[in-house]
Design an enzyme around this catalytic site. Sequence first.
Site: not given
Length: 435
Positions: A68, A98, A227, A300, A304, A319
């Site tokens: 993140r 991302n 995934h 993965d 959050h 997530g």
Amino acid sequence: MILIKNAKVSWAGSWRRVNILINDEGKIVKLFRSSKANRYLISKVDKIYNAEENLALPGIVDMHVHFREPGYEYKEDFTSGSKAALAGGVTVVADMPNNKPRINSLDAFINKLNAIKNKSYVDFMLYVEISKDVTKLSEFLKHKDFLPAGVKVYMYEREEEQAFLNDVLPKEFVYVIHAEDSELISEDFDCNSYSSFESSRPRTAELRAIKKALEVARKGIRVHITHVSTLEGLLEIDKAKREGLKVTSDVTLHHLFFTKKHGEVLKSILKCFPPLREELDRRALISALKKDLIDCIITDHAPHAPFEKDKDLCRAPAGIASIEYFYPLLFKLFKIANFDDFNILVKAVTEKPARILSIPDRGKIRTGFYADIVIFDKKIRWRALREDAFSKAKLMPWENMRFRGKVVSVFLRGKLVYENESFIERNGMFWNRYL
Ligand code: DOR
Ligand code: ZN
């Protein structure tokens, strides 16, 4: 030099008690059975670590994490994410692009690297994201000190899909594909039903995206499908492999442990893309691992903030964060799913991802390899508690799970960096891919 003595290492099909000698560059110089025979070597050792007959496992190479940074540090940052990684027995991560801003150019890549380079407890590689201007990928080939782990393609983003399917791509990279077809995804579902959420991102969306990605692989592009969640997806990839395509794939821990039935209970805590599927799929994924049809297992790790996950299925982000339980979960899977040998699972998180990421000297406990070594005590019983979590994602589906087997110590490139839940040294570095 350091000597790890009395460790059990998987060697030629069985777990053998060995001593591991590590040089000052952090590489394994010798593995030997009897300490008496090597008095001369032992006299040169500065430090001895007694593994007390616990397993010595290669450090995990997690080829799919979201730490993140930059942009969403409130969800996780490189320090918290990499601490959680060490606790789970992970020594190398490949971090997804991302972020805010998205990492889709050499400039953005270097800025990200500068922001995180002194913050990590584990070694890291970084992905770049495809964008509509694929010439941006070629910039990396001119600056070989900053090579990405691979190129991430979110097929559900139209522009990314178009660029991936239609443009001329550099062949030097591995393209890691999130296979969900945007045309088959809907945003409209019942906010309180996991089944309804799952139908909004149907299994057909995965299959169609995989088929499209395999067409690109047929043009000579290295494709890795990440995934995989369905039986059909698995079969399609298997068919392509039999055809001789150099395609690889992975599965997440959550798709190996949970189905949409669990989603009906834990709701947003289990919201993820692609969604959890049926028991039939879960079993197919496990048996694919046994038959070597899937290459790797990933987390993965997609943390959050608790206030975000504490919402209904429409409003909560997708997530699941898992990295700090990686080896314990793998050991649990070994037992509950009746694998013949734990080493089948170990390879799927170490030497296989190392191969896909082109890291030739990590992922195995062998002479000449870096000493990324996890000491794992199979006997310790413990429970995953929210207040013990190093990750900022406190709402995890693993909460309160009981485990047998725990990571006791971790060596990163020959240095003891983690022991008994304490972090000893922070010296994670950027690890360039070999081209
Ligand atoms: O569940 C997911 N979470 N799937 C993704 O593809 C993205 C990820 C995230 O970044 O949160
Ligand atoms: Zn992801």
